[in-house]
Motif scaffolding. Structure first.
Motif, PDB file in Angstrom:
ATOM      1  N   UNK A  58      41.759  39.060  46.100  1.00  0.00           N
ATOM      2  CA  UNK A  58      42.681  37.918  46.113  1.00  0.00           C
ATOM      3  C   UNK A  58      43.669  37.991  44.967  1.00  0.00           C
ATOM      4  N   UNK A  59      43.168  38.294  43.771  1.00  0.00           N
ATOM      5  CA  UNK A  59      44.046  38.331  42.609  1.00  0.00           C
ATOM      6  C   UNK A  59      44.947  39.558  42.596  1.00  0.00           C
ATOM      7  N   UNK A  92      39.664  38.299  33.668  1.00  0.00           N
ATOM      8  CA  UNK A  92      40.649  37.241  33.369  1.00  0.00           C
ATOM      9  C   UNK A  92      41.182  37.301  31.947  1.00  0.00           C
ATOM     10  N   UNK A  93      40.293  37.439  30.981  1.00  0.00           N
ATOM     11  CA  UNK A  93      40.738  37.521  29.591  1.00  0.00           C
ATOM     12  C   UNK A  93      41.582  38.756  29.333  1.00  0.00           C
ATOM     13  N   UNK A  94      41.156  39.899  29.874  1.00  0.00           N
ATOM     14  CA  UNK A  94      41.903  41.143  29.672  1.00  0.00           C
ATOM     15  C   UNK A  94      43.286  41.057  30.304  1.00  0.00           C
ATOM     16  N   UNK A  95      43.352  40.549  31.530  1.00  0.00           N
ATOM     17  CA  UNK A  95      44.652  40.423  32.205  1.00  0.00           C
ATOM     18  C   UNK A  95      45.601  39.519  31.433  1.00  0.00           C
ATOM     19  N   UNK A 120      47.075  33.457  23.870  1.00  0.00           N
ATOM     20  CA  UNK A 120      46.151  32.413  23.426  1.00  0.00           C
ATOM     21  C   UNK A 120      45.205  31.999  24.555  1.00  0.00           C
ATOM     22  N   UNK A 121      45.754  31.853  25.767  1.00  0.00           N
ATOM     23  CA  UNK A 121      44.907  31.516  26.909  1.00  0.00           C
ATOM     24  C   UNK A 121      43.942  32.656  27.202  1.00  0.00           C
ATOM     25  N   UNK A 122      44.420  33.906  27.083  1.00  0.00           N
ATOM     26  CA  UNK A 122      43.551  35.058  27.301  1.00  0.00           C
ATOM     27  C   UNK A 122      42.424  35.133  26.294  1.00  0.00           C
ATOM     28  N   UNK A 123      42.718  34.822  25.041  1.00  0.00           N
ATOM     29  CA  UNK A 123      41.669  34.823  24.018  1.00  0.00           C
ATOM     30  C   UNK A 123      40.628  33.753  24.322  1.00  0.00           C
ATOM     31  N   UNK A 124      41.086  32.589  24.786  1.00  0.00           N
ATOM     32  CA  UNK A 124      40.143  31.533  25.155  1.00  0.00           C
ATOM     33  C   UNK A 124      39.276  31.972  26.333  1.00  0.00           C
ATOM     34  N   UNK A 125      39.892  32.637  27.310  1.00  0.00           N
ATOM     35  CA  UNK A 125      39.138  33.105  28.477  1.00  0.00           C
ATOM     36  C   UNK A 125      38.100  34.144  28.103  1.00  0.00           C
ATOM     37  N   UNK A 143      31.989  32.982  32.169  1.00  0.00           N
ATOM     38  CA  UNK A 143      32.694  33.683  33.245  1.00  0.00           C
ATOM     39  C   UNK A 143      33.097  32.749  34.372  1.00  0.00           C
ATOM     40  N   UNK A 144      32.345  31.675  34.562  1.00  0.00           N
ATOM     41  CA  UNK A 144      32.655  30.731  35.647  1.00  0.00           C
ATOM     42  C   UNK A 144      33.985  30.010  35.419  1.00  0.00           C
ATOM     43  N   UNK A 145      34.502  30.081  34.214  1.00  0.00           N
ATOM     44  CA  UNK A 145      35.772  29.442  33.911  1.00  0.00           C
ATOM     45  C   UNK A 145      36.969  30.359  34.212  1.00  0.00           C
ATOM     46  N   UNK A 146      36.708  31.565  34.655  1.00  0.00           N
ATOM     47  CA  UNK A 146      37.760  32.556  34.826  1.00  0.00           C
ATOM     48  C   UNK A 146      38.909  32.091  35.690  1.00  0.00           C
TER      49      UNK A 146
END
Length: 209
Positions: free
Chosen positions: A77-78, A140-143, A171-176, A181-184
């Motif tokens: 999907x992504x 998600x964080x890496x992307x 900043x959003x990526x660092x938070x992710x 993982x469920x917050x991805x």
């Protein structure tokens, strides 16, 4: 009796080297144009295109959340959303650059593309590596981090809102990267969706679409 000197005709005026002057003038104009292109900013980033990309990301997050809990379907999907977003970004930016008579493959446009491409390629490679290693929850964080880094470096040759957007993505990526993982999907929607919409509207209003 005064001596009368014979009247001598004036020598014909020397022909001006018009061709040489024209050639030098064209060389000077070409140098000035190239210098301005190198020193200028790439202002053809489409704000409304970013808004469309953001809406597509929100829809992708919703679809990924509703589908069965399968890594393959989530990733598919992504990846599909990324391909669509890339096509939208290239098309809308090309249209804006054409209307502004700004070249995309020379001057600031070329620098923008060259600066953005390496982090995106790195993200594609890491996607394969992390998926094969069973670590897709890190994607998600890496992307978001890599995309933000690319936007910051490319934004050095664009309007001021672009690198600020890149910083927000990081900043959003660092938070992710440091949350469950469920917050991805939520982080992906906030980053690729929300940030694109917000900064797209800012760019569209301040920089002509």
């Amino acid at each position: 009796m005064a001596k009368i000197h014979p009247i001598r005709p004036l020598p014909p005026p020397e022909e001006e080297p018009s061709l040489d002057l024209h050639a030098r003038a064209m060389d000077n104009l070409r140098f000035i144009r190239e210098t301005m292109e190198r020193a200028g900013s790439f202002t053809a980033v489409s704000g409304w295109g970013q808004v469309v990309i953001g809406v597509a990301a929100v829809l992708a997050a919703a679809v990924a959340q509703m589908r069965p809990a399968s890594t393959e379907t989530w990733l598919g999907t992504w990846v599909a959303a990324a391909v669509v977003s890339m096509l939208v970004g290239v098309l809308t930016t090309s249209m804006k650059a054409r209307s502004a008579r700004m070249p995309m493959l020379t001057g600031p446009g070329r620098k923008f593309i060259v600066s953005l491409a390496p982090p995106l390629v790195a993200g594609a490679v890491l996607t394969v590596v992390l998926f094969r290693a069973g670590m897709s929850h890190l994607l998600p964080g890496a992307w978001l981090l890599l995309y933000g880094a690319g936007i910051i470096t490319a934004g050095a040759f664009s309007v001021s809102a672009v690198p600020v957007m890149g910083l927000c993505f990081m900043l959003v990526g660092a938070a992710a990267a440091f949350t469950p993982a469920s917050w991805g999907n939520a982080w992906m929607a906030a980053g690729f969706g929300g940030l694109h919409v917000v900064f797209g509207i800012i760019i569209a209003r301040r920089h002509g679409g």
